[in-house]
Motif scaffolding. Sequence first.
Motif, short mmCIF file in Angstrom:
data_model
loop_
_atom_site.label_atom_id
_atom_site.label_comp_id
_atom_site.label_asym_id
_atom_site.label_seq_id
_atom_site.Cartn_x
_atom_site.Cartn_y
_atom_site.Cartn_z
N LEU A 239 10.31 13.86 -10.95
CA LEU A 239 9.39 15.00 -10.10
C LEU A 239 8.11 14.54 -10.02
CD1 LEU A 239 10.83 18.18 -10.96
CD2 LEU A 239 10.26 17.16 -8.83
N PRO A 240 7.67 14.18 -11.42
CA PRO A 240 6.38 13.97 -11.97
C PRO A 240 5.66 12.60 -10.96
CG PRO A 240 6.94 14.46 -14.17
CD PRO A 240 8.32 14.69 -12.86
N ASN A 241 6.77 11.83 -11.32
CA ASN A 241 6.55 10.11 -11.11
C ASN A 241 6.45 9.95 -9.03
OD1 ASN A 241 6.14 9.13 -13.34
ND2 ASN A 241 8.50 8.33 -13.44
N VAL A 242 7.64 11.33 -8.37
CA VAL A 242 7.64 10.83 -7.84
C VAL A 242 6.18 11.87 -6.26
CG1 VAL A 242 8.73 12.57 -5.67
CG2 VAL A 242 10.13 10.99 -7.41
N ALA A 243 6.01 12.89 -7.45
CA ALA A 243 4.00 13.68 -6.80
C ALA A 243 3.06 12.27 -7.17
CB ALA A 243 4.28 14.84 -7.61
N ARG A 244 3.43 12.00 -8.43
CA ARG A 244 2.80 10.93 -8.15
C ARG A 244 2.16 9.43 -6.65
NH1 ARG A 244 2.39 11.58 -13.33
NH2 ARG A 244 4.24 9.48 -14.37
N LYS A 245 3.59 9.18 -6.57
CA LYS A 245 3.84 8.53 -5.16
C LYS A 245 3.61 8.96 -3.96
CE LYS A 245 5.75 4.74 -6.15
NZ LYS A 245 5.20 3.00 -6.26
N ILE A 246 3.88 10.87 -3.72
CA ILE A 246 3.52 10.87 -2.50
C ILE A 246 2.38 11.16 -2.68
CG2 ILE A 246 3.37 12.90 -1.36
CD1 ILE A 246 6.54 13.48 -2.98
N ASN A 247 1.63 11.47 -3.51
CA ASN A 247 0.19 11.50 -3.35
C ASN A 247 -0.95 10.03 -2.88
OD1 ASN A 247 -2.40 12.57 -4.00
ND2 ASN A 247 -2.99 12.37 -5.37
N GLU A 248 -0.64 8.88 -3.59
CA GLU A 248 -0.77 7.78 -3.34
C GLU A 248 -0.33 7.33 -1.92
OE1 GLU A 248 1.50 3.26 -3.99
OE2 GLU A 248 0.79 4.61 -5.68
N TYR A 249 0.47 7.72 -1.21
CA TYR A 249 0.70 7.20 0.37
C TYR A 249 -0.29 8.74 1.13
CZ TYR A 249 4.75 3.28 0.10
OH TYR A 249 5.04 2.74 -0.16
N ARG A 250 -0.27 9.69 0.66
CA ARG A 250 -0.63 10.14 1.29
C ARG A 250 -2.67 10.33 1.63
NH1 ARG A 250 1.50 15.18 0.53
NH2 ARG A 250 2.50 14.69 2.40
N GLN A 251 -2.91 10.31 -0.05
CA GLN A 251 -4.47 9.28 0.39
C GLN A 251 -4.57 7.96 0.96
OE1 GLN A 251 -5.01 9.27 -4.27
NE2 GLN A 251 -5.39 11.27 -4.47
N ARG A 252 -3.71 7.42 0.80
CA ARG A 252 -3.85 6.10 1.85
C ARG A 252 -3.79 6.41 3.44
NH1 ARG A 252 -0.16 2.75 -1.83
NH2 ARG A 252 1.08 2.46 -0.17
N GLY A 253 -3.38 6.82 3.84
CA GLY A 253 -3.47 7.90 5.20
C GLY A 253 -2.08 7.10 5.56
N ASP A 254 -0.52 6.65 4.41
CA ASP A 254 0.16 6.65 5.57
C ASP A 254 1.64 7.58 5.90
OD1 ASP A 254 -0.52 3.71 4.60
OD2 ASP A 254 -0.31 3.62 2.63
N LYS A 255 2.23 7.27 6.14
CA LYS A 255 3.74 7.93 6.68
C LYS A 255 4.30 8.24 5.20
CE LYS A 255 6.61 8.84 10.69
NZ LYS A 255 6.47 7.69 11.90
#
Length: 170
Positions: free
Chosen positions: A28-44
């Motif tokens: 769960l923490p890894n998944v949350a970090r990955k989602i945040n990484e993509y969101r910060q870049r503005g990726d889909k």
Amino acid sequence: MKNILIVVDMQNDFIDGSLGTKEAVAILPNVARKINEYRQRGDKIIFTADTHFDNYLDTNEGKHLPVKHCIKGTDGWKISPKLDVGDSKIIEKPTFGYLEWKNEIENVDGLSIELIGLCTDICVVSNALILKATFPSATIKVDSTCCAGVTPSSHTSALTTMQMCQIEVM
């Protein structure tokens, strides 16, 4: 958009519900970090949601896996509240792999699709292979630290299968 993250079935029933595992909880923490990484870049970002109904045990899948799970509208069906869904699209899928990816993703030069989630050995591998067949020129990746299988050994086997099919396992 060239970079897309697909978050596969990070639903309560697969994490700590009727089919949950300690490995699913641990990612769960890894998944949350990955989602945040993509969101910060503005990726889909696209989420999938395994979606069944009250008659699940009467279906072919239910006869092979007789455990009610991800029944639409239940708490077990919901994406974990520990993950930021934001305004991401959620695709409800009634089976392991989603067959309509070409309707969700534009096939552009340099397309990169990364998959994370549950279960590595069922829905992640199914969707990775469908995506590879649908978009043969795209880079398809799976982050092994953001996935968990039914068992640790089946997780490893699924990663090997994906590598053999030219899916990048990180």
